[in-house]
Design a protein around this motif. Structure first.
Motif, PDB file in Angstrom:
ATOM      1  N   THR A  78      -1.518  -7.595   1.183  1.00 33.62           N
ATOM      2  CA  THR A  78      -2.805  -7.082   0.712  1.00 33.62           C
ATOM      3  C   THR A  78      -3.969  -7.884   1.300  1.00 33.62           C
ATOM      4  N   TYR A  79      -3.796  -9.185   1.462  1.00 36.19           N
ATOM      5  CA  TYR A  79      -4.848 -10.000   2.077  1.00 36.19           C
ATOM      6  C   TYR A  79      -5.081  -9.553   3.520  1.00 36.19           C
ATOM      7  N   GLY A  80      -4.016  -9.338   4.249  1.00 32.79           N
ATOM      8  CA  GLY A  80      -4.137  -8.888   5.638  1.00 32.79           C
ATOM      9  C   GLY A  80      -4.782  -7.516   5.750  1.00 32.79           C
ATOM     10  N   LEU A  81      -4.396  -6.595   4.864  1.00 34.04           N
ATOM     11  CA  LEU A  81      -4.988  -5.256   4.896  1.00 34.04           C
ATOM     12  C   LEU A  81      -6.466  -5.301   4.539  1.00 34.04           C
ATOM     13  N   GLN A  82      -6.838  -6.131   3.568  1.00 34.10           N
ATOM     14  CA  GLN A  82      -8.253  -6.255   3.223  1.00 34.10           C
ATOM     15  C   GLN A  82      -9.042  -6.846   4.389  1.00 34.10           C
TER      16      GLN A  82
END
Length: 109
Positions: free
Chosen positions: A48-52
């Motif tokens: 989720t951090y990477g996608l954000q």
């Protein structure tokens, strides 16, 4: 309705329909319980951090940035679901067990 209440249907078919229903319901409950539990451990935080991060680069209006991955992890840990999903997994396993019993009945008919 697959005709379970039809008087002309065989008992073997009714057992098959009921077995399928219990098995699918049990598997869904069990697997969703596991998914919620794994999510509660923080397993998906990196994804989720990477996608954000990617969304922030593509959409300039989206501005919820974190200084570092560590800051992101700490904020997520504070807001994470801390309840238990054991009840969901146990009920799912009970449904799967009932399905196995009905399957045995199915093969005996």
């Amino acid at each position: 309705s697959r005709g379970v209440f039809d008087p002309d249907i065989e008992a073997k078919m009714v057992a098959s329909f009921i077995c399928d229903g219990f098995f699918v319901t049990g598997m869904l409950l069990f697997l969703f319980g596991i998914l919620i539990w794994v999510s509660g451990t923080g397993f998906f935080d990196g994804l989720t951090y990477g996608l954000q991060f990617i969304v922030q680069k593509i959409l300039p209006l989206y501005r919820q940035s974190y200084k570092s991955y560590y800051d992101y992890k700490m904020e997520k840990a504070e807001r994470r679901y801390k309840g238990s999903t054991v009840f969901m997994m146990v009920v799912g396993l009970i449904f799967i067990g009932i399905s196995a019993i009905i399957l045995l009945v199915y093969y005996k008919i």
